[in-house]
Every structure is written in structure tokens, then in C-alpha cells.
Design a protein around this motif. Sequence first.
Motif, PDB file in Angstrom:
ATOM      1  N   GLY A 378      54.980  77.387  41.190  1.00  0.00           N
ATOM      2  CA  GLY A 378      55.539  77.813  39.864  1.00  0.00           C
ATOM      3  C   GLY A 378      54.369  77.874  38.895  1.00  0.00           C
ATOM      4  O   GLY A 378      54.429  78.643  37.933  1.00  0.00           O
ATOM      5  N   GLY A 379      53.460  77.131  39.061  1.00  0.00           N
ATOM      6  CA  GLY A 379      52.335  76.970  38.280  1.00  0.00           C
ATOM      7  C   GLY A 379      51.309  78.228  38.178  1.00  0.00           C
ATOM      8  O   GLY A 379      50.330  78.420  37.491  1.00  0.00           O
ATOM      9  N   ILE A 380      51.413  79.060  39.315  1.00  0.00           N
ATOM     10  CA  ILE A 380      50.540  80.256  39.673  1.00  0.00           C
ATOM     11  C   ILE A 380      50.398  81.157  38.584  1.00  0.00           C
ATOM     12  O   ILE A 380      49.269  81.547  38.023  1.00  0.00           O
ATOM     13  N   ARG A 381      51.405  81.290  37.791  1.00  0.00           N
ATOM     14  CA  ARG A 381      51.259  82.355  36.642  1.00  0.00           C
ATOM     15  C   ARG A 381      50.283  81.861  35.590  1.00  0.00           C
ATOM     16  O   ARG A 381      49.588  82.611  35.000  1.00  0.00           O
ATOM     17  N   THR A 431      48.493  90.125  38.687  1.00  0.00           N
ATOM     18  CA  THR A 431      48.036  88.792  38.725  1.00  0.00           C
ATOM     19  C   THR A 431      49.150  87.961  38.356  1.00  0.00           C
ATOM     20  O   THR A 431      49.990  88.065  37.507  1.00  0.00           O
ATOM     21  N   GLY A 432      49.110  86.751  38.957  1.00  0.00           N
ATOM     22  CA  GLY A 432      50.283  85.663  38.597  1.00  0.00           C
ATOM     23  C   GLY A 432      51.342  85.724  39.274  1.00  0.00           C
ATOM     24  O   GLY A 432      52.330  84.921  39.266  1.00  0.00           O
ATOM     25  N   GLN A 433      51.593  87.003  40.022  1.00  0.00           N
ATOM     26  CA  GLN A 433      52.859  87.079  40.912  1.00  0.00           C
ATOM     27  C   GLN A 433      52.773  86.382  41.998  1.00  0.00           C
ATOM     28  O   GLN A 433      51.701  85.991  42.809  1.00  0.00           O
ATOM     29  N   LEU A 434      53.998  86.002  42.477  1.00  0.00           N
ATOM     30  CA  LEU A 434      54.110  85.439  43.948  1.00  0.00           C
ATOM     31  C   LEU A 434      54.961  86.146  44.920  1.00  0.00           C
ATOM     32  O   LEU A 434      56.044  86.165  44.577  1.00  0.00           O
ATOM     33  N   LEU A 435      54.058  86.843  45.762  1.00  0.00           N
ATOM     34  CA  LEU A 435      54.635  87.640  46.907  1.00  0.00           C
ATOM     35  C   LEU A 435      55.123  86.731  47.904  1.00  0.00           C
ATOM     36  O   LEU A 435      54.608  85.939  48.409  1.00  0.00           O
TER      37      LEU A 435
END
Length: 437
Positions: A378-381, A431-435
Motif C-alpha cells: 500500500g505504500g508504493i504510491r 507511477t505508484g500504480q500496482l498492477l
Amino acid sequence: METKGENTGRPTDPARFFTSKTGSNEQIPGCCSIDFTVAVVLPAGGSGERTGLSTPKQFCTFLSRPLISYTIQAFERVAWIENIVIVVAKDSLDLMVNIVQQFSHKKVKVVPGGSTRHRSIFNGLQAFQGRGEGSALKKPKVVIIHDAVRPFVEEDFLLKIAIAAKEQGASGAIRPLVSTVIATTSEGYLDHSLERAKYRASEMPQGFLYDIIYQAYVQCSEADFEFGTECLHLVLQYCGTNARLVEGPPTLWKVTYKRDLFAAESIIKETLSQTACVVTGVCEESTRLACALQKTLRAQDMHVDVISTSLRSSGTFISKDWNFIHVTVKSTCLTDLGELVKTFKESDHAVLYPVVLILVHLDVLEQSSTSERMAALGGIRDLATEAKRINILLYGILLNHIKDAEQWEEAVEHLSQITTALIKDRNPALTGQLLWV
């Protein structure tokens, strides 16, 4: 404004792909034979009206950099070029100085231009005479004049131009005519056409013995300064020096229209996407995925290296690539990714080109729910937002571990396609999206 020194910490320039094969470290033949001083004058004072944009084309940006910065870099990477003089309109001086500083360009002096192209070039030449602002640069044996909006000039061709100028006194690039040239009557009808095979288009760069081109400008008339465009004609008319013409490569094209900016961006993206580095841990699952990903990406003509996290700590692996794929099964993957972003920041690796960093998280916990998987990343964004500030494009991909061999192969192929698309498109909006594969 002048900067000096070498920037030996720079990563490999993508422009090398125009003159050598991917991954090659071979030197261009003849480069070591330069035994005379060479400098460059880049006139960049045009308004760029034909682009239809409010910003002069040399200052239009793509991949977070203005066009003129790419042209400067094309000369800056040539070791035997000692100085680069940039001539810009007076109201663009501060902007140009900021560009030089922001992208750490070296060997550069910025001087104000004149009201016409020839006046601007003469101002650039006078920087070697101690006239104008600042101290004089060392007078070169040969000076190369080039358009600031031709960013893809190749080092081996610069070498040909410099040597021809040294031997002949002047040299210029030419290209075959693409279209037939016709003359028209005053009423707008066809008068006659020229035999295309007998003519060539005059291009840039052009090279001169410095003393010859300088004396030509000292002697030329006000009409030449006001209406002339061809430097080769000036040295022939005033110094009797007939230039040697050298046929150049197709990459000498000039950014003239708005569509040319998109073409230039496409070329840079294509060269940046030819290599990648897969960073993996030591566990069996991540190593297996890294090797499978390497195989599928290589099948798409991408050169891919795989390194372990034990080498990552040194930071030396980042020296030649702008694309990195971090394969992990660890729940603390974002912490590791943060350390990787820090390494890029400390090395200034992303100053010139945006770095693509893709986190591929292999989920080996069969019992974990989708919400648990997403929460772990969840912290990738937030991390992506921080990374974007230093020109790093961070993307995330969540891949389920599959035991069935056929399904696993299909999943890796899908992963490879997504990875390739992210690397080639370099879309900051994603960027910041989780595919999820």
C-alpha cells in the motif's frame, strides 16, 4: 556563464546506440588521433515560429529535459571537444544558465546572441577573443558550428568534420535531396526543375579552422550579417577557402516542426529501452522468476542482466542502465525499494534521463487474500511520489506464484509484456500504480 571539469560519474549515454552495438565499450576508431584543439559554437537564439509553440523549440521539453540539453550532451560526451559556447537571445540568458546548472553540463559557456544568425555565431566566436562577457576561452585550432536543435549528431561524424576542417580549412555536412527542386514563374507556374542528383542539402555540423572563420566574419558586410545563412559561403567569399563536403548520416535531421519534437522523444525512449537490469534476492522463487523474465525480455531484443541484492549495496550496477526490475518475495520489499531509490538519488543517476524502476512482488503465500496482498504494498504510491521528484518512475506489479508449468510460463510472458510497455512508454501518470498479473 562558464562551467569546467569532467563529470566522470555520469552513466552511459544512450546516444552511444547510434554508433555502437548495445553494451559495447569499443571506442570509435580514430578518436585518439585528434592532436589539435576543438571547440563548438551552438547558436540557439531562434524563436522557433514554425513549431507553432509559444516556447522556442530549443527550450521545449520532453522526458523532463529541454531539447538543447540533449544537443549539449551530444558534444559534452566527446572527450576531445574542449569547450562548448551556447549563444542565446539576451532574454533567455538566465533560462540557459539554469539549464546548464540543473543538468550539470560541463565545458559550457553561455553568451548573448545578436539579432540574426550570423551575428549570433560571430558573438560565439568572439568568446575565444576575450570580447563580450567573462574571460576568454582558449582559442581552438578547429571550431565546429552546429544547430542547437539537431540533438542526434554522432561522434564518428564529428571526427570526420573536425579532421576535414583541419586539413582543408573548412568542412560541411551534406545530405541527398529528398524532393525535386523546382523554380516557379512570378505568376506561380512551373518554370523549370533541377536535376536532383547534381545537388545536395547543406546540413550541420560545419567545421572551420578558427582563424579562417573568424577572419571571414571580420570582413563580411552588413548585408551578410543581416540576410546570410551559410557559413561555408562566407569563408569561400572572404578567405578563398573552399569547404570539403562530407555526406552525413540520416540522424543529422533538425527539429523544425512540432511533430519533430515527438519524433525526437520517440528516438530517446527507444534507445533508453534497449537495456535493463533485474535485481533479485537469493531465494529460489525470486531467482527463478528473474531468470525467466530475463529470457522473455531478451526474446524482445532487450539486453538484460541479472544481479543479486548482495551486489546492489555497492551501487556500481546502476552505471549503465535506466531500467531496473526489482524482483522480491519479501514482505519488506518497500523498505528495500526505498533503499534502491536512495542509491539512485545519491548517485545523481536520474539527472539526465528518467529511470524506470519496476517492483515485481512474487506472492508465494497461497492463503493470503487479495486485500492482504494489496495492503502489503500500500505504500508504493507514497514512495513513487517521492521518487518522481528525482526523476525516477516507480511502478508496481503483483504476481501470484503458480505451480503449474504451463500457467507459470503464460504468467511470465504476460509480466514481460507489461514490463516492456512500462519501460518503453515511460508514462509518469502510471507511477505508484500496482498492477496485478
